[in-house]
Design an enzyme around this catalytic site. Structure first.
Site, mmCIF file in Angstrom:
data_model
loop_
_atom_site.group_PDB
_atom_site.id
_atom_site.type_symbol
_atom_site.label_atom_id
_atom_site.label_comp_id
_atom_site.label_asym_id
_atom_site.label_seq_id
_atom_site.Cartn_x
_atom_site.Cartn_y
_atom_site.Cartn_z
ATOM 1 N N CYS A 149 40.413 36.380 38.736
ATOM 2 C CA CYS A 149 40.614 35.957 40.164
ATOM 3 C C CYS A 149 42.105 36.276 40.355
ATOM 4 O O CYS A 149 43.161 35.575 39.865
ATOM 5 C CB CYS A 149 40.411 34.479 40.219
ATOM 6 S SG CYS A 149 39.611 33.818 41.770
ATOM 7 N N GLU B 136 41.263 41.255 46.835
ATOM 8 C CA GLU B 136 40.626 41.746 45.826
ATOM 9 C C GLU B 136 39.275 41.818 45.892
ATOM 10 O O GLU B 136 38.628 40.754 46.758
ATOM 11 C CB GLU B 136 41.169 41.185 44.506
ATOM 12 C CG GLU B 136 42.493 41.313 44.019
ATOM 13 C CD GLU B 136 42.767 40.639 42.701
ATOM 14 O OE1 GLU B 136 41.866 39.874 42.290
ATOM 15 O OE2 GLU B 136 43.987 40.509 42.522
HETATM 16 N N1 SAH Z 1 38.161 28.370 44.956
HETATM 17 C C1 SAH Z 1 36.710 28.729 44.503
HETATM 18 C C2 SAH Z 1 36.109 30.226 44.179
HETATM 19 C C3 SAH Z 1 37.223 31.079 43.470
HETATM 20 S S1 SAH Z 1 37.560 30.835 41.787
HETATM 21 C C4 SAH Z 1 36.462 27.910 43.464
HETATM 22 O O1 SAH Z 1 37.561 27.360 42.828
HETATM 23 O O2 SAH Z 1 35.577 27.842 42.686
HETATM 24 C C5 SAH Z 1 36.036 31.065 41.212
HETATM 25 C C6 SAH Z 1 35.968 30.857 39.646
HETATM 26 O O3 SAH Z 1 36.659 31.911 39.009
HETATM 27 C C7 SAH Z 1 36.458 29.912 38.961
HETATM 28 O O4 SAH Z 1 35.656 28.705 38.741
HETATM 29 C C8 SAH Z 1 36.782 30.342 37.427
HETATM 30 O O5 SAH Z 1 35.646 30.039 36.772
HETATM 31 C C9 SAH Z 1 37.192 31.545 37.781
HETATM 32 N N2 SAH Z 1 38.438 31.964 37.126
HETATM 33 C C10 SAH Z 1 39.520 31.926 37.782
HETATM 34 N N3 SAH Z 1 40.781 32.169 37.135
HETATM 35 C C11 SAH Z 1 40.159 32.529 35.993
HETATM 36 C C12 SAH Z 1 41.153 32.568 34.696
HETATM 37 N N4 SAH Z 1 42.312 32.649 34.684
HETATM 38 N N5 SAH Z 1 40.119 32.818 33.596
HETATM 39 C C13 SAH Z 1 38.823 32.703 33.719
HETATM 40 N N6 SAH Z 1 38.109 32.379 34.961
HETATM 41 C C14 SAH Z 1 38.841 32.240 36.181
#
Ligand code: SAH
Length: 341
Positions: A329, A85
């Site tokens: 994400c 994505e």
């Molecule tokens: N692995 C890395 C980068 C990917 S996730 C990390 O953990 O930082 C990056 C960000 O996506 C997370 O910190 C979170 O803020 C956001 N994220 C992931 N899933 C989410 C969800 N269900 N709702 C809101 N934010 C989300």
């Protein structure tokens, strides 16, 4: 098959040493513009020869969803049919591209859809560069840069694909290519402490973001398995080191989850752990991915941020974009994989 976008201009010149030197620059420009062979002005014979050994465009657009707010979510198909994505966020202060670093993810965070099927494979530096090239070309003139910022906040853990991500940072900031300013790049990690120290040495002027999401190890362990390897104290210590070495403000990402991490005690602990650290807290409303974790209301999130500010913690609530198009994400990929099954 080698991927041509994995090479920087010097490497490409060496790799294509059998051809006149200017051809390497032509290939390099075609990569940056997200072109396939047939869209280039390379001689047909050279196109044919290169095609046998090299991919010039290792991915293509498979699906695009457009949000009411102008956000575009891309599902990109890699040459081996894997899907990743990428999100293009239209913003007044310069557009932002949010991109993936791995196919899937093995970090297992409970709130995140990217990790539902584990990690399939790492993206190469060139695949990440071509992600930007293809999405850039779809959002304006392909000979121009149609974005300002890049955030590595898509699927995958950047520090779990460390070498490729570092190489990509070199490629994307290359003066001959997109020439993106390091200051306009944010890398988000769930907190691989060893890699934070390693990365500190490289002195990139990027913004390092840490997905914190809890203020105690006990709670963090229930939603982020990486906490079994590194404690919050160890992360914070590594961040102090990072700030000392790079003199860049770090950002904590804090996804508010109802009854899990939104208590007054969390405010106090956030105050304590950010004390003396050049940092900012980015509060995010959870985008529920169908699991047991529940979001707070936006109003509750605003109050949480106000409370943080009132105790002297620099914090803002992240504007939510594209939530009508599976903006969070890994959601679009997860949904598409489910549909296929
Ligand atoms: N692995 C890395 C980068 C990917 S996730 C990390 O953990 O930082 C990056 C960000 O996506 C997370 O910190 C979170 O803020 C956001 N994220 C992931 N899933 C989410 C969800 N269900 N709702 C809101 N934010 C989300």
């Amino acid at each position: 098959m080698k991927i041509l976008s994995d090479f920087n201009l010097n490497e490409l010149t060496l790799e294509l040493a059998n051809y006149p030197k200017f051809r390497a620059k032509q290939v390099f420009d075609a990569i940056i513009q997200g072109k396939d062979y047939f869209e280039t002005t390379l001689p047909k014979q050279m196109q044919g020869e290169l095609k046998q050994n090299y991919l010039i465009k290792p991915l293509e657009i498979f699906k695009v969803l457009k949000s009411k707010d102008g956000t575009k979510k891309y599902l990109l198909k890699l040459y081996d049919n894997n899907l990743v994505e990428c999100v293009f966020l239209k913003q007044d202060y310069g557009n932002t591209i949010c991109m993936s670093t791995q196919v899937g993810c093995r970090m297992g965070c409970k709130f995140c859809a990217s990790t539902l099927n584990g990690r399939i494979r790492d993206l190469t530096a060139g695949e990440m560069l071509s992600t930007i090239a293809v999405v850039n070309a779809d959002n304006g003139k392909r000979t121009e840069r149609n974005f300002t910022n890049i955030v590595l906040m898509g699927s995958g853990e950047p520090f779990d694909n460390y070498e490729n991500v570092v190489k990509w940072l070199e490629l994307i900031t290359d003066k001959n290519g997109f020439n993106v300013s390091e200051r306009n790049i944010s890398l988000s990690t769930c907190g691989l402490v060893d890699k934070i120290y390693e990365f500190s040495k490289l002195n990139f002027n990027i913004t390092l973001c840490i997905s914190l999401h809890s203020t105690t190890d006990e709670v963090r362990k229930t939603i982020m398995p990486i906490s079994n390897a590194y404690s919050i104290d160890e992360i914070v210590k590594a961040l102090h080191h990072y700030v000392k070495e790079n003199n860049r403000r770090v950002v904590f990402e804090y996804c508010l989850i109802k009854d899990v991490n939104n208590q007054d005690a969390d405010i106090e602990r956030l105050k304590k752990l950010t004390k003396g650290l050049l940092c900012h807290v980015n509060v995010i409303c959870l985008n529920p991915n169908g699991g047991s974790l529940k979001a707070t209301t936006r109003q509750e999130a605003i109050e949480f941020v106000n409370k943080l500010n009132s105790v002297g913690v620099s914090a803002t609530l992240r504007r939510s974009q594209g939530s009508d198009i599976e903006g969070a994400c890994g959601m679009l990929r997860a949904k598409t994989l489910n549909e296929k099954c």
